[in-house]
Design a protein around this motif. Structure first.
Motif, PDB file in Angstrom:
ATOM      1  N   ASP A   1      89.924   4.527  11.177  1.00 27.10           N
ATOM      2  CA  ASP A   1      91.004   4.024  10.326  1.00 27.10           C
ATOM      3  C   ASP A   1      90.508   2.942   9.380  1.00 27.10           C
ATOM      4  O   ASP A   1      91.101   2.721   8.317  1.00 27.10           O
ATOM      5  CB  ASP A   1      92.151   3.483  11.186  1.00 27.10           C
ATOM      6  N   TYR A   2      89.423   2.226   9.774  1.00 21.54           N
ATOM      7  CA  TYR A   2      88.920   1.128   8.957  1.00 21.54           C
ATOM      8  C   TYR A   2      87.408   1.160   8.747  1.00 21.54           C
ATOM      9  O   TYR A   2      86.922   0.805   7.674  1.00 21.54           O
ATOM     10  CB  TYR A   2      89.284  -0.215   9.609  1.00 21.54           C
TER      11      TYR A   2
ATOM     12  N   ARG B   1      88.729   8.341  15.068  1.00 22.93           N
ATOM     13  CA  ARG B   1      89.735   7.293  15.192  1.00 22.93           C
ATOM     14  C   ARG B   1      89.850   6.848  16.650  1.00 22.93           C
ATOM     15  O   ARG B   1      89.775   7.661  17.569  1.00 22.93           O
ATOM     16  CB  ARG B   1      91.087   7.796  14.684  1.00 22.93           C
TER      17      ARG B   1
END
Length: 543
Positions: free
Chosen positions: A413-414, A421
């Motif tokens: 996600d980042y 994920r």
């Protein structure tokens, strides 16, 4: 807690202005990204998938109320209204604009904080037991040593460009709450014949080659700990691989040399260090210790708790730990609500925790390596009032050390390094076991998730670990069993073929159902697994 002197403040202020000019030149196009990268990394600034990420140092996890409040202010002013507490007892912000980065560092400097050495091939944030100074089972407070190590390692010219990043943990209890043996150097403070010193472990770590650190010395007196640590690092700095980042950590050197040969070379180096008499004078340690003296505890306080409210009683039983001082308690604030992101807290929550620390915990908080927060000085009589405020803010999940108290990295996600994920998997697991009502029945179970082999989620050390990998362009999750980051440190073993996002949740439920059917007495999941071995768990997972 430690306070900056004029030299500390001057150094941090100068670094802020130096970085401000570096960022200005990057924004103006005077520096390329390749030129700017090593400069930003020395100030904790990463370039992630969507934005810059800033990692702020929290030495040995200790914060004051004003420092915590500043972290909340930064989340609100410069990020998207939240911060992420990490397994190194730090905090990260995931949505930073480069043009704001120097202003953030300047704001941090006003409350004696910075982001120096939170990245790069240097000695990172020194970590410690989150119960340091208040635990009934410790032989001494390890924080003065953590602080001395911080001062020694900050800007150390010999160790600013190590072969790879370097992590040190200090504990002073036989119960390891800091995953000490999974660090590059782990120090366990002990007492021998009335003399305080340390057991020294070197060569632990996770990532693509996980290892539990062997003991390199069974005792070094406290007046020579710095010299011994320096000797350990000198041998590493001399022979550590710089041609291959995957083989650059000290664990590889210790493994390839063998613990005995590495120990021999360290002892040889240590003898030379002692002759140079480079250890700080005992007066310096005494000066630092004064910053960590016990507060003026009130005496004669009651330890009686009114348990008439069942929700409050449940929280006390799960999240409150015994304090060394009668009439006081250690409170763990879980940042793992069902449906939430493990380790995340909103700006409002961060500021509330600052307020609560000032009112209920003698103005002090601790960040834990499990991505939670500790209030170390709470009067037992204040527990109900504190819980009421935490509960209203969504900060009172009664799940410490349960299957929903999940350690998870930010994942795909980042993170630009991730393959899969982590956050959605953690959320699905938490919901499944909360809805089923099995969470409390299962009891202590450390579940840890990483979105790639770098293991920021400590999956190797989970009683149950999950590793996200890329399998021909599809997110796939490997299941590991039997790890531990505690005093019984061990590395998890992969069960077999991986699963998709839903399949890994189903597999964990099968594993825990077998545990519930096979456990004996008060056995934890880890104990049952170690008694039965992998075979029955593999059978129930794969048929």
């Amino acid at each position: 807690m430690y306070s900056y002197d004029k030299f500390d403040q001057a150094i941090v202020n100068a670094r802020v202005e130096e970085f401000r000019d570096q960022a200005r030149r990057r924004l103006a196009g005077e520096l390329t990204e390749d030129q700017f990268k090593p400069l930003r990394l020395t100030n904790g600034l990463y370039l992630q998938l969507h934005a810059y990420m800033l990692r702020v140092a929290v030495p040995y996890g200790t914060l004051s109320g004003p420092q915590m409040r500043m972290l909340g202010s930064i989340a609100r002013k410069y990020d998207k209204g939240y911060g992420h507490f990490t397994t190194r007892q730090n905090i990260q912000y995931n949505w930073i604009k480069l043009e704001d980065a120097a202003d953030i560092l300047a704001d941090l400097a006003t409350v004696e904080m910075h982001a120096i050495q939170t990245s790069g091939n240097c000695i990172r944030n020194i970590s410690a037991d989150q119960y340091a100074g208040v635990a009934a089972d410790e032989i001494t407070d390890p924080r003065p040593w953590a602080e001395l190590l911080r001062q020694w390692s900050s800007f150390h010219p010999e160790f600013s460009y190590l072969p790879r990043k370097f992590k040190i943990a200090v504990i002073a209890s036989t119960q390891d709450r800091a995953a000490m043996r999974l660090h590059d150097i782990g120090l366990e403070l002990v007492e021998r014949d009335g003399v305080v010193g340390a057991r020294v472990f070197v060569g632990g770590g996770m990532g693509r080659t996980p290892m539990v650190a062997p003991e390199i010395r069974d005792f070094v007196t406290e007046d020579e700990i710095i010299s011994y640590v320096e000797a350990c690092l000198r041998v590493y700095n001399r022979y550590g691989r710089r041609d291959n980042k995957y083989k650059a950590r000290i664990k590889i050197l210790v493994h390839e040399l063998g613990a005995d040969e590495y120990r021999r070379q360290v002892e040889e180096e240590f003898a030379q260090m002692k002759a140079l008499k480079l250890d700080p004078p005992v007066e310096e340690l005494a000066r630092i210790r004064a910053h960590f003296a016990d507060p003026a505890y009130e005496t004669g306080l009651s330890d009686t708790i009114d348990r008439s409210d069942p929700d409050f009683a449940l929280w006390v039983d799960q999240n409150v730990a015994a304090h060394k001082q009668p009439g006081y308690s250690i409170v763990n604030i879980s940042l793992k609500p069902v449906g939430g992101i493990p380790g995340d807290a909103s700006a409002d929550q961060i500021e509330l925790m600052a307020d609560l620390a000032e009112r209920y915990s003698l103005n002090e908080l601790r960040v834990t390596h499990a991505q939670n927060i500790v209030l170390p000085y709470v009067k037992t009589a204040d527990l109900k009032a504190l819980w009421t405020e935490l509960d209203a803010a969504g900060l009172a999940p009664a799940n410490l050390d349960l299957i929903t108290d999940i350690i998870a990295c930010p994942g795909l996600d980042y993170c630009s390094l991730a393959n899969a994920r982590s956050i959605p998997v953690a959320q699905k697991i938490a919901k499944r076991f909360t809805d089923s009502g099995k969470e409390k029945t299962i009891g202590e179970l450390k579940l840890k998730i990483s979105g790639c082999i770098n293991a920021c989620g400590h999956h190797h050390a989970g009683h149950i670990g999950i590793l996200g990998v890329d399998r021909k362009g599809t997110e796939n999750y490997q299941l590991l069993l039997g790890g531990s980051g505690a005093e019984d440190a061990s590395l998890g073993t992969i069960t077999g073929p991986g699963f998709d996002e839903n399949g890994i949740v189903d597999a964990i439920e099968k594993v825990t159902d077998l545990y519930l059917a096979q456990r004996e007495g008060d056995e934890r999941f880890l104990d049952t697994y170690r008694r039965l071995g992998m075979a029955p768990f593999k059978e129930v997972i794969y048929g």
